[in-house]
Design a protein around this motif. Sequence first.
Motif, PDB file in Angstrom:
ATOM      1  N   VAL A   1       0.822  -1.206   0.000  1.00  0.00           N
ATOM      2  CA  VAL A   1       0.000   0.000   0.000  1.00  0.00           C
ATOM      3  C   VAL A   1       0.864   1.268   0.000  1.00  0.00           C
ATOM      4  N   ASN A   2       2.128   1.118  -0.372  1.00  0.00           N
ATOM      5  CA  ASN A   2       3.018   2.273  -0.513  1.00  0.00           C
ATOM      6  C   ASN A   2       3.288   3.044   0.773  1.00  0.00           C
ATOM      7  N   LEU A   3       3.522   2.336   1.840  1.00  0.00           N
ATOM      8  CA  LEU A   3       3.874   3.019   3.079  1.00  0.00           C
ATOM      9  C   LEU A   3       5.289   2.613   3.469  1.00  0.00           C
ATOM     10  N   PRO A   4       6.040   3.531   4.071  1.00  0.00           N
ATOM     11  CA  PRO A   4       7.385   3.179   4.517  1.00  0.00           C
ATOM     12  C   PRO A   4       7.320   2.240   5.725  1.00  0.00           C
ATOM     13  N   PRO A   5       8.318   1.387   5.926  1.00  0.00           N
ATOM     14  CA  PRO A   5       8.300   0.421   7.030  1.00  0.00           C
ATOM     15  C   PRO A   5       8.188   1.067   8.409  1.00  0.00           C
ATOM     16  N   ARG A   6       8.646   2.316   8.530  1.00  0.00           N
ATOM     17  CA  ARG A   6       8.645   2.935   9.863  1.00  0.00           C
ATOM     18  C   ARG A   6       7.224   3.102  10.422  1.00  0.00           C
ATOM     19  N   VAL A   7       6.241   3.071   9.533  1.00  0.00           N
ATOM     20  CA  VAL A   7       4.850   3.203   9.949  1.00  0.00           C
ATOM     21  C   VAL A   7       4.489   2.166  11.002  1.00  0.00           C
TER      22      VAL A   7
ATOM     23  N   HIS B   1      -2.064   8.719  15.703  1.00  0.00           N
ATOM     24  CA  HIS B   1      -2.110  10.181  15.619  1.00  0.00           C
ATOM     25  C   HIS B   1      -0.893  10.764  14.901  1.00  0.00           C
ATOM     26  N   GLU B   2       0.118   9.932  14.700  1.00  0.00           N
ATOM     27  CA  GLU B   2       1.307  10.453  14.010  1.00  0.00           C
ATOM     28  C   GLU B   2       1.160  10.392  12.498  1.00  0.00           C
ATOM     29  N   MET B   3       0.025   9.890  12.047  1.00  0.00           N
ATOM     30  CA  MET B   3      -0.144   9.719  10.603  1.00  0.00           C
ATOM     31  C   MET B   3      -1.308  10.543  10.076  1.00  0.00           C
ATOM     32  N   SER B   4      -1.284  10.792   8.769  1.00  0.00           N
ATOM     33  CA  SER B   4      -2.381  11.534   8.150  1.00  0.00           C
ATOM     34  C   SER B   4      -3.507  10.567   7.800  1.00  0.00           C
ATOM     35  N   GLY B   5      -4.642  11.138   7.444  1.00  0.00           N
ATOM     36  CA  GLY B   5      -5.804  10.325   7.103  1.00  0.00           C
ATOM     37  C   GLY B   5      -5.528   9.332   5.989  1.00  0.00           C
ATOM     38  N   GLY B   6      -4.797   9.789   4.980  1.00  0.00           N
ATOM     39  CA  GLY B   6      -4.505   8.909   3.856  1.00  0.00           C
ATOM     40  C   GLY B   6      -3.647   7.725   4.277  1.00  0.00           C
ATOM     41  N   MET B   7      -2.672   7.997   5.149  1.00  0.00           N
ATOM     42  CA  MET B   7      -1.796   6.923   5.618  1.00  0.00           C
ATOM     43  C   MET B   7      -2.592   5.919   6.442  1.00  0.00           C
ATOM     44  N   LEU B   8      -3.468   6.435   7.312  1.00  0.00           N
ATOM     45  CA  LEU B   8      -4.270   5.542   8.150  1.00  0.00           C
ATOM     46  C   LEU B   8      -5.174   4.657   7.306  1.00  0.00           C
ATOM     47  N   GLN B   9      -5.742   5.278   6.272  1.00  0.00           N
ATOM     48  CA  GLN B   9      -6.614   4.502   5.399  1.00  0.00           C
ATOM     49  C   GLN B   9      -5.817   3.384   4.732  1.00  0.00           C
ATOM     50  N   ARG B  10      -4.579   3.695   4.374  1.00  0.00           N
ATOM     51  CA  ARG B  10      -3.729   2.664   3.778  1.00  0.00           C
ATOM     52  C   ARG B  10      -3.423   1.564   4.787  1.00  0.00           C
ATOM     53  N   VAL B  11      -3.173   1.972   6.051  1.00  0.00           N
ATOM     54  CA  VAL B  11      -2.924   0.973   7.089  1.00  0.00           C
ATOM     55  C   VAL B  11      -4.148   0.060   7.227  1.00  0.00           C
TER      56      VAL B  11
ATOM     57  N   GLN C   1     -10.757 -13.511   0.693  1.00  0.00           N
ATOM     58  CA  GLN C   1     -11.236 -13.680  -0.674  1.00  0.00           C
ATOM     59  C   GLN C   1     -12.147 -12.537  -1.074  1.00  0.00           C
ATOM     60  N   LEU C   2     -12.850 -12.016  -0.087  1.00  0.00           N
ATOM     61  CA  LEU C   2     -13.786 -10.938  -0.385  1.00  0.00           C
ATOM     62  C   LEU C   2     -13.472  -9.724   0.488  1.00  0.00           C
ATOM     63  N   LEU C   3     -13.266  -8.601  -0.167  1.00  0.00           N
ATOM     64  CA  LEU C   3     -12.956  -7.360   0.541  1.00  0.00           C
ATOM     65  C   LEU C   3     -14.129  -6.403   0.380  1.00  0.00           C
ATOM     66  N   ILE C   4     -14.541  -5.814   1.475  1.00  0.00           N
ATOM     67  CA  ILE C   4     -15.614  -4.836   1.374  1.00  0.00           C
ATOM     68  C   ILE C   4     -15.070  -3.469   1.778  1.00  0.00           C
ATOM     69  N   PHE C   5     -15.179  -2.509   0.875  1.00  0.00           N
ATOM     70  CA  PHE C   5     -14.745  -1.143   1.177  1.00  0.00           C
ATOM     71  C   PHE C   5     -15.988  -0.305   1.396  1.00  0.00           C
TER      72      PHE C   5
ATOM     73  N   ARG D   1      -5.877   3.835  -7.211  1.00  0.00           N
ATOM     74  CA  ARG D   1      -4.933   3.262  -8.167  1.00  0.00           C
ATOM     75  C   ARG D   1      -4.163   2.111  -7.530  1.00  0.00           C
ATOM     76  N   GLU D   2      -3.804   2.297  -6.254  1.00  0.00           N
ATOM     77  CA  GLU D   2      -3.087   1.231  -5.539  1.00  0.00           C
ATOM     78  C   GLU D   2      -3.954  -0.010  -5.394  1.00  0.00           C
ATOM     79  N   ILE D   3      -5.248   0.209  -5.139  1.00  0.00           N
ATOM     80  CA  ILE D   3      -6.155  -0.937  -5.004  1.00  0.00           C
ATOM     81  C   ILE D   3      -6.185  -1.716  -6.321  1.00  0.00           C
ATOM     82  N   LEU D   4      -6.288  -0.982  -7.419  1.00  0.00           N
ATOM     83  CA  LEU D   4      -6.329  -1.652  -8.727  1.00  0.00           C
ATOM     84  C   LEU D   4      -5.023  -2.395  -9.000  1.00  0.00           C
ATOM     85  N   GLU D   5      -3.930  -1.749  -8.625  1.00  0.00           N
ATOM     86  CA  GLU D   5      -2.607  -2.336  -8.837  1.00  0.00           C
ATOM     87  C   GLU D   5      -2.457  -3.629  -8.024  1.00  0.00           C
ATOM     88  N   MET D   6      -2.923  -3.538  -6.777  1.00  0.00           N
ATOM     89  CA  MET D   6      -2.864  -4.641  -5.841  1.00  0.00           C
ATOM     90  C   MET D   6      -3.615  -5.855  -6.363  1.00  0.00           C
TER      91      MET D   6
END
Lengths: 332, 324
Positions: free
Chosen positions: B139-145, B151-161, B172-176, B193-198
Amino acid sequence: MENKTEFIKIQDIQKFYPYKDGKIFHKRGEERKFVKAVDGVSLTIERGEILGVIGESGCGKSTLGRILVRLEAPTSGDVFLDGVSTERILRQDPKQFRRNVQIIFQNPFDTFTPRDTIQKILLRPLKHHNIGRDTAERVEMCKTALEAGGLRPAEDILSRYPHELSGGQLQRISIIRSMFLKPGFIIADEPVSMLDVSVRAEIINMLIDLARNQNAAVVFISHDIALTRYISDRIAVMYLGRIVEYGTADEVIQNPQHPYTRALISNCASIDPFEEREELSIGGEPPTPVNPGPGCYFAPRCYMATEACFKSYPQRRDLSGCHYAVCSRIEK
Amino acid sequence: MGAILTVKDLNVTYINKTRRVMAVRRASFSIDKGDSLGIVGESGSGKSTLAMALLRLHPKSTEITGEALFDGKDLLSISEAEMNELRWMKLAVVFQKAMNALSPVHRISTQIEDIYRVHCPSASGEEIQERAMELLKLVNLPPRVYRLYPHEMSGGMLQRVAIAISLLHHPQLLIFDEATTALDVVTQGQILREILEMEKTLETTRIMITHDMSVVATTCNKVAVMYAGELMEFGMVKDVLTRPRHPYTQGLQDSFPSLKGENPKLLSIPGFLPDLSKDIPGCVFAPRCAHATERCRREKPPMTKTSEAGQAACWLCVGDENGK
């Protein structure tokens, strides 16, 4: 220099907030840091024009809106209404200024006092500005306005409390309330982002009518690019407190020049499943605007950046018509 | 490829002391392995309720009838213990507000370990960390995450987590559920785009619940349009969005401006959602529909086949299978 149609002139507006670094005392001569929320924005808006302001969250677009209605005083720079400094108008006749400049907020549930009925809420500005002779006449005015705004039956709505109405209805009332005063300048800060898709169109069309019929200047702040393109005559793209591209809506969206605008548009999901899209991605998130620079603010995330981009802030490049972009990589 | 999820006659009714709200009614659809289904509709149309019912995450007082066959098992009738086995392992969900889904007082690492150990109690820290690193990279996050607090992360990062966590056990089934709604345009674009790539590497099936037609247009191959708890139209995205059969789908589409193409005047759908605690005899959309006839108000239109994979519940499509 004086242009007749130039109704609103925003001149080099800056808004800096002191950066809280946790220190209470600072050494003499120590350089204080600032969050540069808005950093030198200059724009002009004509009467009857809708200007769209787009950008990511944190780019200063809402701060700009708040400065335009003077909810916040700019650090430097000024806004001129019909050639008169708003600072002067505010000093001499604040009531007149408030009447002439109105704002519509994002969350309609927060804009109204929950303890008052809609009638009381709508009557307040009328009374304050002495519009209408007596209460009966003012109530009549409210009814006509509500009905014109598609809120029927008006009597029923007037007797309700804000929590009894839907977000779409409240947002329409919010627009009606600001229209009462026949303002010349309206700032709409994300007016539809909290609303359902099926009612969005009504609000948008209401704003367009407002600009056209009352000849008011409207600043439409949004992160929804497709919607902004639909409503606006011109679009300004903001990044970290500065305008990076400006032009007519179609030109900016169909022929974006600044790499940031291009990335923004390519990231915007489109309703058309067959639409060809430029695959541009920009890494990371916008940094906090704490003393950015000295180079182009976008350079660290830019896919076209060269070494020169990091050295000095690029000059504005004028393209065709009023279209301009602030990027050193644009030819010509 | 066979169907991975078949929902038949799903009814979800929220019950409280004074009324029964039929939030989802007679929903039937099926999705195949590898599909990505977008469920769109206004707020209150029952799209989240539908997903919650599939995961059995609804309040106890809720009444659910119908059938949801997933991997040969009926999600609605298996025991709670069996359901727990499926959650995270086979079925995973990502919510709108990842900031609220993660505990603010624990590091991401602790939370990932917790979830991992629910299903593999004996897993070692290193094993989990290895898997987590793999997913964070996905999901394109650095390992330090891994060592950070929410609280140390932005909304986008949290969503990726949150997305990374949902993938922990190869579901097998993911619900967003509105997973990108609260995010910025650029971040949303990146995550989509990352979801599609994944998905190119992982063999998952995805259900995307959103009110944004454009998200469905860019990331899904099938779409289900819901209104007032009922399925209005179902079909392939390219088919439905180019030629919507149901007036409601048409209405939704008309309220979205196009990014680059022609822009006719935006239209809104007049009126409001009906009261779902009352029984509606005819078509639920009839009171707001421009094409409504007497029949629409009296009788409920059946789901009618409109194209190879498409169906719509509208009298306009009945008896005129070739479209209008």
